[in-house]
Scaffold this motif. Structure first.
Motif, PDB file in Angstrom:
ATOM      1  N   LEU A  85     -29.835 -12.179  -2.446  1.00  0.00           N
ATOM      2  CA  LEU A  85     -30.149 -11.610  -3.616  1.00  0.00           C
ATOM      3  C   LEU A  85     -29.553 -10.462  -4.363  1.00  0.00           C
ATOM      4  N   GLY A  86     -28.294 -10.263  -3.511  1.00  0.00           N
ATOM      5  CA  GLY A  86     -27.458  -9.322  -4.111  1.00  0.00           C
ATOM      6  C   GLY A  86     -27.885  -7.772  -3.986  1.00  0.00           C
ATOM      7  N   PHE A  87     -27.316  -6.984  -4.582  1.00  0.00           N
ATOM      8  CA  PHE A  87     -27.553  -5.761  -4.514  1.00  0.00           C
ATOM      9  C   PHE A  87     -28.912  -5.148  -5.356  1.00  0.00           C
ATOM     10  N   GLY A  88     -29.626  -4.224  -4.749  1.00  0.00           N
ATOM     11  CA  GLY A  88     -31.046  -4.025  -5.440  1.00  0.00           C
ATOM     12  C   GLY A  88     -31.842  -3.702  -4.399  1.00  0.00           C
ATOM     13  N   VAL A  89     -33.232  -3.194  -4.966  1.00  0.00           N
ATOM     14  CA  VAL A  89     -34.325  -2.548  -3.993  1.00  0.00           C
ATOM     15  C   VAL A  89     -34.956  -3.856  -3.351  1.00  0.00           C
ATOM     16  N   LEU A  90     -35.006  -5.056  -3.765  1.00  0.00           N
ATOM     17  CA  LEU A  90     -35.610  -6.022  -3.234  1.00  0.00           C
ATOM     18  C   LEU A  90     -35.303  -6.510  -1.905  1.00  0.00           C
ATOM     19  N   PRO A  91     -33.731  -6.491  -1.758  1.00  0.00           N
ATOM     20  CA  PRO A  91     -33.456  -7.046  -0.303  1.00  0.00           C
ATOM     21  C   PRO A  91     -33.852  -6.067   0.669  1.00  0.00           C
ATOM     22  N   VAL A  92     -34.085  -4.692   0.298  1.00  0.00           N
ATOM     23  CA  VAL A  92     -34.593  -3.819   1.136  1.00  0.00           C
ATOM     24  C   VAL A  92     -36.032  -3.878   1.367  1.00  0.00           C
ATOM     25  N   MET A  93     -36.812  -4.102   0.380  1.00  0.00           N
ATOM     26  CA  MET A  93     -38.231  -4.201   0.288  1.00  0.00           C
ATOM     27  C   MET A  93     -38.818  -5.364   1.414  1.00  0.00           C
ATOM     28  N   ILE A  94     -38.122  -6.147   1.435  1.00  0.00           N
ATOM     29  CA  ILE A  94     -38.777  -7.807   1.913  1.00  0.00           C
ATOM     30  C   ILE A  94     -38.608  -7.421   3.553  1.00  0.00           C
ATOM     31  N   PRO A  95     -37.642  -7.095   4.057  1.00  0.00           N
ATOM     32  CA  PRO A  95     -37.655  -6.884   5.540  1.00  0.00           C
ATOM     33  C   PRO A  95     -38.846  -5.895   5.875  1.00  0.00           C
ATOM     34  N   LEU A  96     -39.138  -4.763   5.110  1.00  0.00           N
ATOM     35  CA  LEU A  96     -40.106  -3.686   5.398  1.00  0.00           C
ATOM     36  C   LEU A  96     -41.592  -4.168   5.261  1.00  0.00           C
ATOM     37  N   VAL A  97     -41.660  -5.043   4.136  1.00  0.00           N
ATOM     38  CA  VAL A  97     -43.072  -5.362   3.770  1.00  0.00           C
ATOM     39  C   VAL A  97     -43.462  -6.818   5.031  1.00  0.00           C
ATOM     40  N   VAL A  98     -42.387  -7.344   5.199  1.00  0.00           N
ATOM     41  CA  VAL A  98     -42.500  -8.293   6.361  1.00  0.00           C
ATOM     42  C   VAL A  98     -43.039  -7.653   7.680  1.00  0.00           C
ATOM     43  N   LEU A  99     -42.324  -6.607   7.770  1.00  0.00           N
ATOM     44  CA  LEU A  99     -42.642  -6.025   9.121  1.00  0.00           C
ATOM     45  C   LEU A  99     -43.862  -5.467   9.144  1.00  0.00           C
TER      46      LEU A  99
END
Length: 222
Positions: A85-99
Motif C-alpha cells: 500500500l505504500g507509505f501512510g497510516v493504513l499499513p500501520v492500522m491494518i496489523p493493529l486492527v487484525v491484532l
C-alpha cells in the motif's frame, strides 16, 4: 550502567521533554494510533460478536476467524502492507486492527452466550423485540466480559503500536528503533518504560470504566 540508570538518564534529559521528538509529542502520537485502531476493531468486531451471540449461531466461524487472525505476525503483516500500500497510516492500522479483533469478537460472542436464559425468555414473553432484548437484557449482564475483551485488545495495541516506527511513523516506538540504531540504550530503555507505563495506565483506565458503567449488582455477580 543498569536499566534504572538508563531510565533515569533518559527522563532527566530535558531535551526529551520538548520538540517534535519530545515525550509529550510521542505519547500523543502513540495514543492516537492506539485509539484509532481500537475504535476500528470495536466497530468491526462488536456488532458481529453481539449479533451472533444473541442468535446463537456462527460460533465455529468466529473461532476460526479469531484463530487465523491471531496466527498472523503483526510485524510481518506491517511490512507486507507497507510494500503493498505504500507509505501512510493504513499499513500501520491494518496489523493493529487484525491484532485487536479476535479478543473483542470472541469475548463479545461468549459474553452474550453466557447470559442466563431465564430473563431473556421472560423478556421475550413480555413481547420485547429482539433488539431490545439484546441491548436492555443481555448487554448489561455481559458488559463486564465485553469490557475485558476491549481491555485485552487495548493493551495489545498499545504494546504493539511501537512497530509503527519501523515504517517511519512516530509514537513511542521511535525511541526504541532510533535508540537501537544510535546505540543510545538510555533512549531504548526510556521508550520501553513509556510503553509499559502506557499499558499499565490502560489497565487502570478500563478498571475505572468498568466501575463507572457496570451496575453494582452485575459486578458482584461477576
Amino acid at each position: 550502567m543498569n536499566v534504572l540508570d538508563f531510565a533515569r538518564a533518559f527522563f532527566e534529559d530535558n531535551a526529551h521533554w520538548h520538540g517534535y521528538d519530545g515525550i509529550p509529542t510521542r505519547l500523543l502520537e502513540h495514543l492516537g494510533y492506539s485509539l484509532e485502531a481500537l475504535v476500528l476493531a470495536a466497530v468491526i468486531a462488536l456488532p458481529v460478536g453481539l449479533i451472533t451471540g444473541h442468535l446463537g449461531r456462527g460460533g465455529n466461524a468466529i473461532a476460526l476467524v479469531a484463530t487465523a487472525a491471531r496466527a498472523l505476525p503483526s510485524f510481518g503483516l506491517l511490512v507486507l502492507m507497507f510494500f503493498w500500500l505504500g507509505f501512510g497510516v493504513l499499513p500501520v492500522m491494518i496489523p493493529l486492527v487484525v491484532l485487536a479483533v479476535p479478543p473483542i469478537l470472541v469475548t463479545a460472542y461468549e459474553a452474550i452466550r453466557s447470559v442466563d436464559p431465564s430473563p431473556v425468555d421472560a423478556a421475550r414473553g413480555m413481547g420485547l423485540t429482539e433488539t431490545r432484548i439484546l441491548f436492555q437484557v443481555e448487554l448489561p449482564v455481559a458488559l463486564p466480559v465485553i469490557l475485558g475483551g476491549l481491555r485485552t485488545a487495548a493493551v495489545q495495541i498499545v504494546s504493539t503500536a511501537t512497530i509503527a516506527a519501523y515504517v517511519s511513523f512516530g509514537g513511542l516506538g521511535r525511541y526504541i528503533i532510533d535508540g537501537l540504531y544510535q546505540k543510545d540504550y538510555a533512549k531504548v530503555v526510556g521508550g520501553a518504560t513509556l510503553v509499559a507505563g502506557m499499558a499499565l495506565a490502560t489497565l487502570v483506565l478500563f478498571w475505572a470504566l468498568s466501575r463507572l458503567v457496570v451496575s453494582p449488582g452485575v459486578r458482584r455477580s461477576s
